[in-house]
Design a protein around this motif. Structure first.
Motif, mmCIF file in Angstrom:
data_model
loop_
_atom_site.group_PDB
_atom_site.id
_atom_site.type_symbol
_atom_site.label_atom_id
_atom_site.label_comp_id
_atom_site.label_asym_id
_atom_site.label_seq_id
_atom_site.Cartn_x
_atom_site.Cartn_y
_atom_site.Cartn_z
ATOM 1 N N LEU A 349 -12.298 -13.237 -14.522
ATOM 2 C CA LEU A 349 -10.978 -12.767 -14.875
ATOM 3 C C LEU A 349 -10.600 -11.630 -15.452
ATOM 4 C CD1 LEU A 349 -9.733 -16.447 -15.939
ATOM 5 C CD2 LEU A 349 -9.446 -15.244 -13.833
ATOM 6 N N GLY A 350 -11.436 -11.169 -16.305
ATOM 7 C CA GLY A 350 -11.212 -9.805 -17.046
ATOM 8 C C GLY A 350 -11.342 -8.706 -15.913
ATOM 9 N N TRP A 351 -12.295 -8.787 -14.945
ATOM 10 C CA TRP A 351 -12.555 -7.774 -14.096
ATOM 11 C C TRP A 351 -11.278 -7.929 -13.105
ATOM 12 C CZ3 TRP A 351 -15.668 -4.137 -12.128
ATOM 13 C CH2 TRP A 351 -15.734 -3.759 -10.452
ATOM 14 N N HIS A 352 -10.794 -9.004 -12.491
ATOM 15 C CA HIS A 352 -9.696 -8.824 -11.699
ATOM 16 C C HIS A 352 -8.427 -8.448 -12.573
ATOM 17 C CE1 HIS A 352 -11.771 -10.644 -8.080
ATOM 18 N NE2 HIS A 352 -12.151 -11.202 -8.924
ATOM 19 N N TRP A 361 0.724 -5.132 -17.023
ATOM 20 C CA TRP A 361 0.189 -6.465 -16.583
ATOM 21 C C TRP A 361 -1.308 -6.709 -16.508
ATOM 22 C CZ3 TRP A 361 3.870 -9.941 -16.412
ATOM 23 C CH2 TRP A 361 5.118 -9.432 -15.758
ATOM 24 N N ALA A 362 -2.164 -5.743 -16.286
ATOM 25 C CA ALA A 362 -3.419 -5.774 -16.704
ATOM 26 C C ALA A 362 -3.781 -6.243 -17.915
ATOM 27 C CB ALA A 362 -3.978 -4.347 -16.420
ATOM 28 N N ILE A 363 -3.218 -5.609 -18.994
ATOM 29 C CA ILE A 363 -3.401 -5.982 -20.136
ATOM 30 C C ILE A 363 -3.147 -7.422 -20.576
ATOM 31 C CG2 ILE A 363 -3.042 -5.578 -22.712
ATOM 32 C CD1 ILE A 363 -2.485 -2.506 -21.828
ATOM 33 N N LEU A 368 -4.653 -13.137 -21.624
ATOM 34 C CA LEU A 368 -4.341 -14.555 -21.660
ATOM 35 C C LEU A 368 -5.462 -15.440 -21.535
ATOM 36 C CD1 LEU A 368 -1.009 -14.486 -19.495
ATOM 37 C CD2 LEU A 368 -1.308 -14.898 -21.725
ATOM 38 N N PRO A 369 -6.582 -14.969 -20.721
ATOM 39 C CA PRO A 369 -7.618 -16.111 -20.674
ATOM 40 C C PRO A 369 -8.472 -16.107 -22.055
ATOM 41 C CG PRO A 369 -7.500 -14.550 -18.671
ATOM 42 C CD PRO A 369 -6.441 -14.041 -19.559
#
Length: 643
Positions: A349-352, A361-363, A368-369
Motif C-alpha cells: 500500500l505504501g508503494w502504491h 494525497w500520497a502522504i 492511513l494504513p
C-alpha cells in the motif's frame, strides 16, 4: 467482459503482485528483522506507549512480596542481611500459613559467621515450602566452590521437531550445598531487550547433561497448586502444563510478561515488620510469598514499561501472577503470521501511495494504513493483551512509500527533461507529476503575446531550405530567451512566429507588466539580429485545454484572449507598427511602469476583423515595411506617448 477490459484487469493485478513481491521477501526476513537492536528498541518503546495508554491494573493473583527494603537494611546494620534473620522470617511466614516462600536471593557464598547458614538451613528444612534460586551466567571461566547436584530438581521437557532450544548458560550459580539440600531449586534467568527491558521468561534452562531446570516462578505456582515436579511438563512447541494448569508459550518457546504497574503494585510487607510480627497474617496465608531485596543498595532491578528500575523480586512476583492468571502477552507464532501479512500489505500500500498525485494525497494514503495498523495493535492489546509488532510493518510502509517517491522523482526528472524539449517547461513540470495536471481545465488570468517575423515570406523565397531553418531557429531562440528573461514561456512555435504566455500555470499580479516589457525587449533585440518582429498583446481569461484527436494531444490555451491577441498582431501588420497592446494590458500596469508605453499612441474603438465590439488599443512604434529594415522607432521613441 470484453477482451481489452479483461487484459487491463489482468495487467492491473500483475502490477499489484509485482509490487508486493519485494515485501513478501521482506516478510520472510521479518523474524530476524524484529530482533535487530534498533528495531527491537523502537518496538519496546511502542509497547511502553500501549501500557501507558492502558494504565496500571491491580494484580488479582494471591502473590505477596516481603521486601528487604531500606528500613530493614538500616535496622540490620547494612547489606547483606544476616542469614539468621532470613531464617527467622521464613519460620514466621511458615507458621502463619504462607503456601510458598520463594526467595530471590542468590546465596552462592558461605555466610560469616558460618553458624548463620546452619540456622537458615534449619529454617528451610522445617518450612518444607521454600524455594531458592539458581542463576545461569555467561561467564564460562567462573567456577563454583563445590558443585550442587541439580538432578532432583529437573522436570520433563519436550522440544518437538521445530521448537527452539531453551537457554543453556555455560555456568550455573547455585546456593551453597548446605542450603541447596534443604529447599527446592529453580532458575531466575530472564530475557532482556537491547535497552535492558525485561522482555521474556524461559520456562526452563538446559543443564550440561541436557535436562531441564524449571523457572522459580513455575515452581512457585506448582507448589501453590499442590503439584510436584512430575506434574510439570514443558512442551516448548506449545505450552507448559503445571498440574491442571496449561499456559501456552509464545515466540521462541518463552513467555512475554504482562506488567501490572510500577514497583509497589503487589501487596508488599517490609521484612522488618515480619521480624517484629507487625503484619497482617491474611496478606500471607495461602499465598505465594516472594522474599527479596528492594533496597537501593541491592542493585537487583529491571527496566519495565512502567518502571525504569523495578526490583527483581517484584518482576518475579509479576511472572508468577501471570502464570496463575494465564495473562502473559499473546506474542506467539500466529501473531507473527499476522505481522508478516501486515508487512506485505502495508509495504505494498505504501508503494502504491507513493505514486499518487498530488503529493498531499500520497502522504495521506501512506499514513492511513499505518494509522489503521497502529489502531488495531493498540485495540487488541487493550482488549485481549495481544502484542502485535507496530515497528516493522510501519517501516515496510515507509520503505514502500519512500522507494516509490524516489523512483518517481528520478523518473519524473528524466521525463521533465524530455518533455521540456517539446512542451513549455512550466507545463512539463506539471505533466511529469501527473497524468492530468491540477490547472488543466481551469480558467486563469494570463497575458498572451502573438509574435510574427516581418518579411519572412520574402526572405525564405530566395533562401535555401537550410538557411530558412537556421533563420527560424535563431528567431525561436530569441523568442524563448526573451520569454524566459521576463518570467514567461513559449506556448508553441508556428513557423516564423510563436505564442508567448505569462501567468500560466500560476497567475501573478505583474503578468501584464512583464509581458509588455518582454514585447518591447523583443522588438529591440530581434531588430539588432536582423530578425524584426511584430507583436499583438492582450490580457484576459484563458483556459488550459488538452486539444487534439484520439491519438495526438496538445496542451495549450484557448479562449477569446488568445484569439484577440492573434488579431492584434494582424492589426500591427496592417498599421505598420511593431506592437499593438490592448487597454486591458495597460490597465494592469502600475503608474511607475508607464515608461513601457513610450513611443506608442492610443486609439479608441478600433474595429477588429471577426469581432462585433471594437477595442481600445495602443499602437507603436512604427516600422519600415520592407524586410530587413532597421526599426529605429523602437528605440527612438517616435510617436505619441501615453498621456
Amino acid at each position: 467482459m470484453s477482451q481489452p477490459a479483461h487484459r487491463s484487469r489482468t495487467v492491473r493485478w500483475a502490477r499489484i503482485l509485482l509490487a508486493a513481491l519485494p515485501f513478501a521477501l521482506l516478510a520472510l526476513a521479518y523474524p530476524a528483522l524484529r530482533e535487530l537492536p534498533r528495531i527491537a528498541g523502537l518496538e519496546n518503546n511502542t509497547l511502553t506507549w500501549r501500557y501507558t495508554l492502558r494504565g496500571p491494573e491491580p494484580p488479582s493473583a494471591p502473590v505477596t512480596i516481603v521486601a528487604i527494603d531500606d528500613a530493614t537494611v538500616a535496622a540490620a546494620g547494612g547489606w547483606p542481611l544476616p542469614r539468621d534473620q532470613l531464617g527467622t522470617a521464613i519460620r514466621r511466614l511458615s507458621e502463619v500459613g504462607a503456601a510458598v516462600i520463594a526467595v530471590d536471593l542468590l546465596m552462592a557464598e558461605p555466610a560469616r559467621p558460618r553458624a548463620a547458614d546452619a540456622d537458615l538451613a534449619a529454617a528451610l528444612r522445617a518450612s518444607g515450602r521454600t524455594l531458592l534460586p539458581v542463576a545461569g551466567t555467561a561467564n564460562a571461566a567462573q567456577t563454583l566452590p563445590r558443585p550442587v547436584d541439580l538432578s532432583p530438581h529437573t522436570v520433563p521437557m519436550n522440544r518437538g521437531a521445530t521448537a527452539p532450544a531453551p537457554p543453556q548458560p555455560p555456568t550455573l550459580l547455585t546456593p551453597i550445598t548446605l542450603l541447596a539440600q534443604t529447599a527446592g531449586l529453580g532458575h531466575v534467568n530472564v530475557g532482556l531487550g537491547s535497552d535492558g527491558t525485561l522482555t521474556s521468561l524461559p520456562p526452563a534452562i538446559l543443564l550440561p547433561d541436557g535436562s531441564a531446570l524449571p523457572s522459580l516462578a513455575v515452581l512457585a505456582v506448582a507448589r501453590l497448586q499442590g503439584a510436584g515436579r512430575s506434574d510439570i511438563v514443558i512442551d516448548l512447541s506449545r505450552a507448559v502444563h503445571i498440574g491442571n494448569l496449561r499456559v501456552p508459550l509464545g515466540t521462541g518457546g518463552q513467555w512475554t510478561p504482562a506488567f501490572y504497574g510500577p514497583a509497589g503494585s503487589f501487596k508488599t510487607i517490609p521484612l522488618i515488620d515480619v521480624l517484629r510480627g507487625a503484619f497482617n497474617i491474611a496478606d500471607v496465608r495461602g499465598r505465594i510469598v516472594w522474599l527479596g531485596a528492594t533496597a537501593t543498595s541491592s542493585g537487583d532491578t529491571f527496566v519495565t514499561p512502567f518502571d525504569p528500575a523495578m526490583p527483581g523480586v517484584e518482576a518475579f512476583a509479576t511472572l508468577s501472577a501471570n502464570l496463575l492468571d494465564n495473562t502473559f502477552l499473546s506474542h506467539g507464532p500466529w501473531t507473527m503470521l499476522v505481522e508478516m501479512a501486515a508487512v506485505i500489505l502495508l509495504g505494498t500500500l505504501g508503494w502504491h501511495a507513493g505514486h499518487l498525485h498530488p503529493a498531499r494525497w500520497a502522504i495521506l494514503a501512506a499514513f492511513l494504513p499505518v494509522a489503521a495498523w497502529i489502531a488495531l495493535a493498540v485495540a487488541v492489546f487493550l482488549l485481549w493483551q495481544i502484542w502485535l509488532n507496530i515497528t516493522v510493518p510501519a517501516v515496510a510502509s515507509v520503505l514502500g512509500t519512500g522507494t516509490a517517491v524516489a523512483i518517481r522523482l528520478i523518473l519524473g526528472d528524466a521525463q521533465r527533461r524530455r518533455l521540456a524539449r517539446y512542451v513549455p517547461k512550466p507545463l512539463a513540470e506539471a505533466l511529469a507529476n501527473a497524468d492530468r495536471p491540477a490547472f488543466e481545465g481551469q480558467v486563469l488570468s494570463a497575458a498572451v503575446l502573438f509574435v510574427d517575423m516581418i518579411g519572412f515570406t520574402n526572405r525564405s523565397e530566395t533562401a535555401s531550405p537550410s538557411d530558412t531553418v537556421a533563420m527560424m531557429r535563431a528567431l525561436h531562440t530569441e523568442l524563448e530567451d526573451g520569454a524566459h528573461r521576463h518570467g514567461g514561456y513559449v506556448d508553441n512555435f508556428a513557423g516564423d512566429g510563436a505564442m508567448l504566455v505569462f501567468g500560466v500555470p500560476t497567475p501573478r499580479p505583474d503578468d501584464a507588466a512583464r509581458a509588455l516589457a518582454c514585447a518591447r525587449d523583443l522588438l529591440v533585440r530581434t531588430a539588432r539580429t536582423d530578425l524584426p518582429v511584430r507583436i499583438g498583446l492582450h490580457h484576459g481569461l484563458v483556459q488550459v485545454a488538452r486539444l487534439g484527436g484520439r491519438q495526438q494531444h496538445q496542451l495549450t490555451l484557448a479562449g477569446d484572449t488568445v484569439n484577440l491577441a492573434s488579431r492584434l498582431m494582424a492589426i500591427a501588420k496592417e498599421r505598420g507598427v511593431g506592437l499593438v497592446v490592448s487597454t486591458s494590458v495597460v490597465d494592469q500596469i502600475p503608474v511607475q511602469s508607464t515608461a513601457a508605453l513610450d513611443g506608442m499612441m492610443r486609439e479608441a474603438d478600433l474595429p477588429v476583423r471577426g469581432r462585433q465590439a471594437p477595442v481600445d488599443v495602443w499602437l507603436g512604434p512604427f516600422v519600415e515595411r520592407h524586410a530587413g529594415a532597421p526599426i529605429e522607432a523602437a528605440e527612438s521613441g517616435n510617436g505619441q506617448s501615453r498621456s
